[in-house]
Design a protein around this motif. Structure first.
Motif, PDB file in Angstrom:
ATOM      1  N   GLU A 166      42.072  52.498  56.914  1.00 26.73           N
ATOM      2  CA  GLU A 166      43.528  52.465  56.906  1.00 26.73           C
ATOM      3  C   GLU A 166      44.078  51.810  58.171  1.00 26.73           C
ATOM      4  O   GLU A 166      43.599  52.046  59.277  1.00 26.73           O
ATOM      5  N   LYS A 167      45.096  50.948  57.984  1.00 29.42           N
ATOM      6  CA  LYS A 167      45.826  50.292  59.065  1.00 29.42           C
ATOM      7  C   LYS A 167      44.917  49.469  59.978  1.00 29.42           C
ATOM      8  O   LYS A 167      45.166  49.329  61.171  1.00 29.42           O
ATOM      9  N   LYS A 168      43.859  48.933  59.383  1.00 29.84           N
ATOM     10  CA  LYS A 168      42.969  48.009  60.079  1.00 29.84           C
ATOM     11  C   LYS A 168      42.986  46.670  59.357  1.00 29.84           C
ATOM     12  O   LYS A 168      43.540  46.527  58.272  1.00 29.84           O
ATOM     13  N   PHE A 169      42.364  45.688  59.975  1.00 30.21           N
ATOM     14  CA  PHE A 169      42.321  44.330  59.427  1.00 30.21           C
ATOM     15  C   PHE A 169      40.893  44.032  58.986  1.00 30.21           C
ATOM     16  O   PHE A 169      39.994  43.910  59.809  1.00 30.21           O
ATOM     17  N   THR A 170      40.705  43.930  57.664  1.00 28.45           N
ATOM     18  CA  THR A 170      39.388  43.662  57.086  1.00 28.45           C
ATOM     19  C   THR A 170      39.397  42.283  56.439  1.00 28.45           C
ATOM     20  O   THR A 170      40.293  41.977  55.648  1.00 28.45           O
ATOM     21  N   SER A 171      38.415  41.466  56.773  1.00 28.66           N
ATOM     22  CA  SER A 171      38.297  40.144  56.159  1.00 28.66           C
ATOM     23  C   SER A 171      37.084  40.092  55.244  1.00 28.66           C
ATOM     24  O   SER A 171      36.076  40.762  55.490  1.00 28.66           O
ATOM     25  N   ILE A 172      37.215  39.293  54.198  1.00 34.84           N
ATOM     26  CA  ILE A 172      36.115  39.089  53.248  1.00 34.84           C
ATOM     27  C   ILE A 172      35.753  37.615  53.265  1.00 34.84           C
ATOM     28  O   ILE A 172      36.611  36.746  53.031  1.00 34.84           O
ATOM     29  N   ILE A 173      34.502  37.314  53.553  1.00 33.84           N
ATOM     30  CA  ILE A 173      34.048  35.931  53.591  1.00 33.84           C
ATOM     31  C   ILE A 173      32.850  35.760  52.668  1.00 33.84           C
ATOM     32  O   ILE A 173      32.277  36.724  52.165  1.00 33.84           O
ATOM     33  N   GLY A 174      32.468  34.518  52.477  1.00 34.42           N
ATOM     34  CA  GLY A 174      31.322  34.192  51.648  1.00 34.42           C
ATOM     35  C   GLY A 174      31.452  32.764  51.163  1.00 34.42           C
ATOM     36  O   GLY A 174      32.560  32.209  51.114  1.00 34.42           O
ATOM     37  N   PRO A 175      30.350  32.136  50.788  1.00 36.98           N
ATOM     38  CA  PRO A 175      30.398  30.758  50.286  1.00 36.98           C
ATOM     39  C   PRO A 175      31.242  30.673  49.015  1.00 36.98           C
ATOM     40  O   PRO A 175      31.548  31.685  48.380  1.00 36.98           O
ATOM     41  N   ASN A 176      31.620  29.470  48.622  1.00 38.20           N
ATOM     42  CA  ASN A 176      32.328  29.277  47.360  1.00 38.20           C
ATOM     43  C   ASN A 176      31.509  29.857  46.210  1.00 38.20           C
ATOM     44  O   ASN A 176      30.290  29.675  46.145  1.00 38.20           O
ATOM     45  N   GLY A 177      32.188  30.571  45.315  1.00 38.58           N
ATOM     46  CA  GLY A 177      31.500  31.187  44.189  1.00 38.58           C
ATOM     47  C   GLY A 177      30.873  32.525  44.500  1.00 38.58           C
ATOM     48  O   GLY A 177      30.140  33.078  43.669  1.00 38.58           O
ATOM     49  N   ALA A 178      31.170  33.075  45.682  1.00 36.84           N
ATOM     50  CA  ALA A 178      30.553  34.341  46.085  1.00 36.84           C
ATOM     51  C   ALA A 178      31.163  35.545  45.376  1.00 36.84           C
ATOM     52  O   ALA A 178      30.596  36.631  45.401  1.00 36.84           O
ATOM     53  N   GLY A 179      32.353  35.367  44.763  1.00 29.85           N
ATOM     54  CA  GLY A 179      32.990  36.472  44.061  1.00 29.85           C
ATOM     55  C   GLY A 179      34.168  37.078  44.793  1.00 29.85           C
ATOM     56  O   GLY A 179      34.675  38.129  44.401  1.00 29.85           O
ATOM     57  N   LYS A 180      34.641  36.403  45.839  1.00 25.30           N
ATOM     58  CA  LYS A 180      35.695  36.972  46.681  1.00 25.30           C
ATOM     59  C   LYS A 180      37.012  37.167  45.918  1.00 25.30           C
ATOM     60  O   LYS A 180      37.586  38.253  45.938  1.00 25.30           O
ATOM     61  N   THR A 181      37.480  36.109  45.271  1.00 24.31           N
ATOM     62  CA  THR A 181      38.753  36.219  44.550  1.00 24.31           C
ATOM     63  C   THR A 181      38.626  37.142  43.348  1.00 24.31           C
ATOM     64  O   THR A 181      39.560  37.899  43.031  1.00 24.31           O
ATOM     65  N   THR A 182      37.495  37.122  42.677  1.00 24.36           N
ATOM     66  CA  THR A 182      37.272  38.061  41.569  1.00 24.36           C
ATOM     67  C   THR A 182      37.329  39.496  42.069  1.00 24.36           C
ATOM     68  O   THR A 182      37.927  40.371  41.420  1.00 24.36           O
ATOM     69  N   PHE A 183      36.754  39.752  43.215  1.00 26.30           N
ATOM     70  CA  PHE A 183      36.812  41.087  43.814  1.00 26.30           C
ATOM     71  C   PHE A 183      38.261  41.478  44.104  1.00 26.30           C
ATOM     72  O   PHE A 183      38.685  42.609  43.818  1.00 26.30           O
ATOM     73  N   PHE A 184      39.039  40.536  44.640  1.00 26.91           N
ATOM     74  CA  PHE A 184      40.469  40.788  44.878  1.00 26.91           C
ATOM     75  C   PHE A 184      41.192  41.094  43.569  1.00 26.91           C
ATOM     76  O   PHE A 184      42.055  41.963  43.508  1.00 26.91           O
ATOM     77  N   ASN A 185      40.854  40.335  42.511  1.00 30.90           N
ATOM     78  CA  ASN A 185      41.495  40.559  41.217  1.00 30.90           C
ATOM     79  C   ASN A 185      41.185  41.954  40.672  1.00 30.90           C
ATOM     80  O   ASN A 185      42.018  42.555  39.979  1.00 30.90           O
ATOM     81  N   LEU A 186      40.028  42.463  40.986  1.00 29.60           N
ATOM     82  CA  LEU A 186      39.677  43.831  40.593  1.00 29.60           C
ATOM     83  C   LEU A 186      40.476  44.849  41.407  1.00 29.60           C
ATOM     84  O   LEU A 186      40.984  45.830  40.872  1.00 29.60           O
ATOM     85  N   LEU A 187      40.594  44.604  42.709  1.00 26.77           N
ATOM     86  CA  LEU A 187      41.333  45.531  43.566  1.00 26.77           C
ATOM     87  C   LEU A 187      42.806  45.601  43.172  1.00 26.77           C
ATOM     88  O   LEU A 187      43.410  46.676  43.185  1.00 26.77           O
ATOM     89  N   SER A 188      43.387  44.455  42.822  1.00 25.11           N
ATOM     90  CA  SER A 188      44.826  44.399  42.559  1.00 25.11           C
ATOM     91  C   SER A 188      45.180  44.680  41.107  1.00 25.11           C
ATOM     92  O   SER A 188      46.358  44.840  40.782  1.00 25.11           O
ATOM     93  N   GLY A 189      44.187  44.728  40.220  1.00 29.13           N
ATOM     94  CA  GLY A 189      44.451  45.069  38.830  1.00 29.13           C
ATOM     95  C   GLY A 189      44.609  43.889  37.894  1.00 29.13           C
ATOM     96  O   GLY A 189      44.925  44.071  36.721  1.00 29.13           O
ATOM     97  N   GLN A 190      44.393  42.659  38.381  1.00 30.48           N
ATOM     98  CA  GLN A 190      44.440  41.505  37.484  1.00 30.48           C
ATOM     99  C   GLN A 190      43.249  41.508  36.523  1.00 30.48           C
ATOM    100  O   GLN A 190      43.328  40.946  35.442  1.00 30.48           O
ATOM    101  N   LEU A 191      42.153  42.123  36.947  1.00 26.11           N
ATOM    102  CA  LEU A 191      40.972  42.263  36.106  1.00 26.11           C
ATOM    103  C   LEU A 191      40.540  43.723  36.072  1.00 26.11           C
ATOM    104  O   LEU A 191      40.776  44.472  37.024  1.00 26.11           O
ATOM    105  N   SER A 192      39.893  44.112  34.972  1.00 23.58           N
ATOM    106  CA  SER A 192      39.321  45.459  34.858  1.00 23.58           C
ATOM    107  C   SER A 192      37.809  45.367  34.982  1.00 23.58           C
ATOM    108  O   SER A 192      37.188  44.476  34.386  1.00 23.58           O
ATOM    109  N   PRO A 193      37.190  46.258  35.745  1.00 20.42           N
ATOM    110  CA  PRO A 193      35.743  46.166  35.947  1.00 20.42           C
ATOM    111  C   PRO A 193      34.946  46.536  34.702  1.00 20.42           C
ATOM    112  O   PRO A 193      35.412  47.301  33.850  1.00 20.42           O
ATOM    113  N   SER A 194      33.750  45.987  34.617  1.00 23.52           N
ATOM    114  CA  SER A 194      32.820  46.386  33.564  1.00 23.52           C
ATOM    115  C   SER A 194      32.212  47.745  33.878  1.00 23.52           C
ATOM    116  O   SER A 194      31.944  48.544  32.974  1.00 23.52           O
TER     117      SER A 194
END
Length: 255
Positions: free
Chosen positions: A29-57
């Protein structure tokens, strides 16, 4: 340390392709967390899961200890989880101030009514202007949003998230598409929000100098899996992370 957002074995697959694979993380809480990784690593998909744009399997997501795995993106925004996108998401034909004022009204659960005098909405406008000052955009308050430079649109999008009083800001490559001249301004805005220490920030970004400057903790995804986490300094020295950035990417991104 209090953790505001947590995932347990979070997984999603698309037609047999596992884009995010059993990712378990705790976001402080109230900290700054960054997510990195090469292209195709799943970063934006992970964000979409966190924000509710996608539902997990498989797997679960928790906000303040309460499971939100099946809640919609709108419900999560109401709870306090705000998301920016790689492509700006503003009302192009409204002024900058009107964009933020509408977000302020939305948070207050007040809809615009033509029969009410404009002074009824003055308090929302004043709050919106204060938020524009925070993101260094107050001098553009009366400009039509479509006419803003790309970097200014990103600042406006962040202002709208602040207006919604979100406790967590999920920022997906906020400097994407910007000219070199625009980047310092958006970094200054994000640095200022961090300095206020009243929000949790989670960032996806490719610019390693920005990651090193702002992050309290860095998570590294590779082929959909979490392969490392630690301070920026620990991540730079991590041999597993170095080997994940193939084809000379380590020299360019992490050195």
């Amino acid at each position: 340390m209090t953790h505001v957002l947590e995932t347990k074995d979070l997984t999603i697959n698309f037609g047999g392709h596992i884009a995010v694979n059993k990712v378990t993380v705790k976001i402080p809480e109230k900290k700054f967390t960054s997510i990195i990784g090469p292209n195709g690593a799943g970063k934006t998909t992970f964000f979409n899961l966190l924000s509710g744009q996608l539902s997990p399997s498989e797997g679960s997501i928790y906000f303040k200890g309460n499971e939100i795995t099946r809640k919609s993106a709108t419900d999560r925004t109401r709870l306090g989880i705000g998301r920016s996108f790689q492509i700006t998401n503003v009302f192009p034909n409204l002024t900058v101030l009107e964009n933020v004022r509408l977000a302020v009204q939305s948070q207050a659960n007040v809809r615009y009514q033509m029969i009410k005098h404009f002074l009824h909405y003055k308090k929302f406008e004043q709050k919106a202007y204060t938020i524009l000052e925070r993101v260094l955009l107050d001098d553009k308050a009366n400009h039509i949003a479509v006419n803003l430079a790309h970097g200014e649109k990103r600042k406006l999008e962040i202002a709208m998230l602040l207006a919604l009083e979100t406790e967590i800001l999920l920022l997906d490559e906020p400097t994407a598409g910007m000219s070199l001249e625009e980047v310092p301004a958006i970094i200054d805005v994000i640095r200022q929000i961090k300095a206020e220490e009243d929000r949790t920030i989670v960032l996806i970004e490719h610019k390693m100098d920005m990651i090193m400057d702002l992050s309290d903790e860095v998570l590294v995804l590779f082929h959909g899996e979490l392969i490392a986490k630690g301070t920026p300094e620990e991540i730079v020295e991590n041999e597993t992370v170095q080997s994940a950035y193939l084809g000379g990417m380590y020299d360019e991104q992490l050195a």
